[in-house]
Design a protein around this motif. Sequence first.
Motif, short mmCIF file in Angstrom:
data_model
loop_
_atom_site.label_atom_id
_atom_site.label_comp_id
_atom_site.label_asym_id
_atom_site.label_seq_id
_atom_site.Cartn_x
_atom_site.Cartn_y
_atom_site.Cartn_z
N LEU A 17 -94.64 55.14 7.66
CA LEU A 17 -93.54 54.61 8.48
C LEU A 17 -94.10 53.72 9.59
N TYR A 18 -95.18 54.17 10.22
CA TYR A 18 -95.85 53.40 11.26
C TYR A 18 -96.27 52.04 10.71
N PHE A 19 -96.90 52.05 9.54
CA PHE A 19 -97.39 50.81 8.94
C PHE A 19 -96.25 49.83 8.70
N ILE A 20 -95.13 50.34 8.23
CA ILE A 20 -93.95 49.49 7.99
C ILE A 20 -93.50 48.83 9.29
N LEU A 21 -93.40 49.63 10.36
CA LEU A 21 -92.96 49.07 11.65
C LEU A 21 -93.99 48.13 12.23
N GLN A 22 -95.25 48.42 12.00
CA GLN A 22 -96.32 47.55 12.47
C GLN A 22 -96.17 46.15 11.88
N ILE A 23 -95.78 46.08 10.62
CA ILE A 23 -95.57 44.79 9.96
C ILE A 23 -94.49 43.99 10.70
N MET A 24 -93.47 44.69 11.18
CA MET A 24 -92.40 44.01 11.91
C MET A 24 -92.94 43.31 13.16
N LEU A 25 -93.91 43.93 13.83
CA LEU A 25 -94.47 43.32 15.04
C LEU A 25 -95.50 42.24 14.73
N MET A 26 -96.33 42.51 13.75
CA MET A 26 -97.44 41.60 13.48
C MET A 26 -97.04 40.39 12.65
N ASN A 27 -95.99 40.52 11.87
CA ASN A 27 -95.59 39.44 10.98
C ASN A 27 -94.07 39.27 11.03
#
Length: 145
Positions: A57-67
């Motif tokens: 879940l963290y990785f998914i949200l991280q994508i929202m910030l980074m890309n």
Amino acid sequence: MKNTLKISLKANEKIYINGAVVRVDRKTTVELLNETQFLLESHVMQPEQAATPLRQLYFILQIMLMNPGNADQARDMFRQSLPLLLESFRNEHILSSLKHIDRLVGEGHVYDALKTIRGLYSLEDEILCGGRMAPAYQDELREIA
């Protein structure tokens, strides 16, 4: 200013700000004067580290910030994953935190949602080691692995 945030960075450290990658060449302090989405390099999760439900879940949200260009796709993945997690965990703290994370994401506070997820890692590790997670989700994890 009310929204001012000072972040100290080491030489060659990166920070992701609204999708831009910024690397500093020397130790410096960056002052963010308005509300922005950012992620420190030390909080960036690599794909191979996303090996548990909350880390995924963290990785998914991280994508929202980074890309931000793929934020809609990541948001869809978040919306698909969250109900599975709510059905799978039985721990009240994790369940209430997941609902809080959903609110934070809905309000555009993805960084705060990531911070909340990081705070749940030790509890998730205890649950996974103790086998107290719903069997259906354990099967799904085996399929992903």
